[in-house]
Motif scaffolding. Sequence first.
Motif, PDB file in Angstrom:
ATOM      1  N   ALA A   1       0.827  -1.216   0.000  1.00  0.00           N
ATOM      2  CA  ALA A   1       0.000   0.000   0.000  1.00  0.00           C
ATOM      3  C   ALA A   1       0.858   1.261   0.000  1.00  0.00           C
TER       4      ALA A   1
ATOM      5  N   PHE B   1       0.444   2.908  -3.799  1.00  0.00           N
ATOM      6  CA  PHE B   1      -0.757   3.729  -3.751  1.00  0.00           C
ATOM      7  C   PHE B   1      -0.381   5.137  -3.299  1.00  0.00           C
ATOM      8  N   ALA B   2      -0.962   6.128  -3.952  1.00  0.00           N
ATOM      9  CA  ALA B   2      -0.762   7.521  -3.561  1.00  0.00           C
ATOM     10  C   ALA B   2      -1.990   7.980  -2.783  1.00  0.00           C
ATOM     11  N   PHE B   3      -1.789   8.321  -1.523  1.00  0.00           N
ATOM     12  CA  PHE B   3      -2.889   8.791  -0.695  1.00  0.00           C
ATOM     13  C   PHE B   3      -2.364   9.845   0.264  1.00  0.00           C
ATOM     14  N   LYS B   4      -3.269  10.642   0.778  1.00  0.00           N
ATOM     15  CA  LYS B   4      -2.893  11.726   1.667  1.00  0.00           C
ATOM     16  C   LYS B   4      -2.328  11.174   2.967  1.00  0.00           C
TER      17      LYS B   4
ATOM     18  N   ARG C   1       0.625   9.635   3.131  1.00  0.00           N
ATOM     19  CA  ARG C   1       1.459   8.458   2.910  1.00  0.00           C
ATOM     20  C   ARG C   1       2.884   8.671   3.416  1.00  0.00           C
TER      21      ARG C   1
ATOM     22  N   GLU D   1      -8.737  -5.159  -6.767  1.00  0.00           N
ATOM     23  CA  GLU D   1      -7.492  -4.825  -6.083  1.00  0.00           C
ATOM     24  C   GLU D   1      -6.959  -6.022  -5.291  1.00  0.00           C
TER      25      GLU D   1
END
Length: 292
Positions: free
Chosen positions: A108, A112-115, A117, A192
């Motif tokens: 993850a 994955f790019a998420f706020k 990270r 996913e």
Amino acid sequence: MTPLTLTADADQGLSKPKRTAWVPTLVLILGSLYCLIPVAWVVIAASKGHGELFSTFTFAPGTGFLDNLKELSSYRDGIYWQWMVNSLFYAGGGALLSAAVSAAGGYALGRFAFKGREFVFKLMLAGVLVPSIVLTVPQYLLLSKLGLADSYWSMLLPSILSPYGVYLVRIYAAASVPAELLEAARMDGASEWRIFSRIAVPMMMPGLITVFLFQFVGIWNNFLLPYVMLADDTKFPITLGLYTLLNQGASQPALYTLVIMGCFLAILPLIALFLVIQRFWSLDLLSGSVKA
């Protein structure tokens, strides 16, 4: 300058490192001896009887190996083998759970790019720098409040999350799992979970095996956590069990031979694990992308 001269100069340049090649070789040999001589001592000492062990020690094998093995197996109705099974359960179960959590977390963070990270990743890096010994007492207090102290869960739960494992898998996932391959799978309609289990995990397998190996060895050799968590000696791992035998040896010197025999037997699962995993390690490094 003629080509012949260039060839001679090049040959001289190539031969220079060979003159100092013996230095790192000598250092490696000395380091190997430093690590292997204590192991050799344990192997030889495990074959010596009570009288042979405390007489003048030589590296010649003794005659008490089978007697020591029988005495250790019969000590307290074979509690040593209960300790061995406990260690296999703690180390094997904890390493498997840790590898699974590290696989999910590292994948993850790496793909994955998420706020937030980067904040989570830096928090994991901070966790790598914290010695596990610092967390042992707080973990005991927390598990004691939950009523899990002196249970098998008190050994498994602290071993599940490995900051170093998540960090290692994150780096490995970012380097070995192409983003283009994941996008292609998404365009084909794969979920996913299917992408993670069928594509990412096989490609990350060498890194996951590394995490499993590190965790297994770390849990197997852990002493402080079971010393704090466990009170029932039937739940002891091999490290804590041998420690209790060693303490009793102060008043019963005959137990020292059992301790040494127990140390010798405790080395064998680690050697076997390394030999087995090394084979799969090599296969995954060579063909992991093909299997994916």
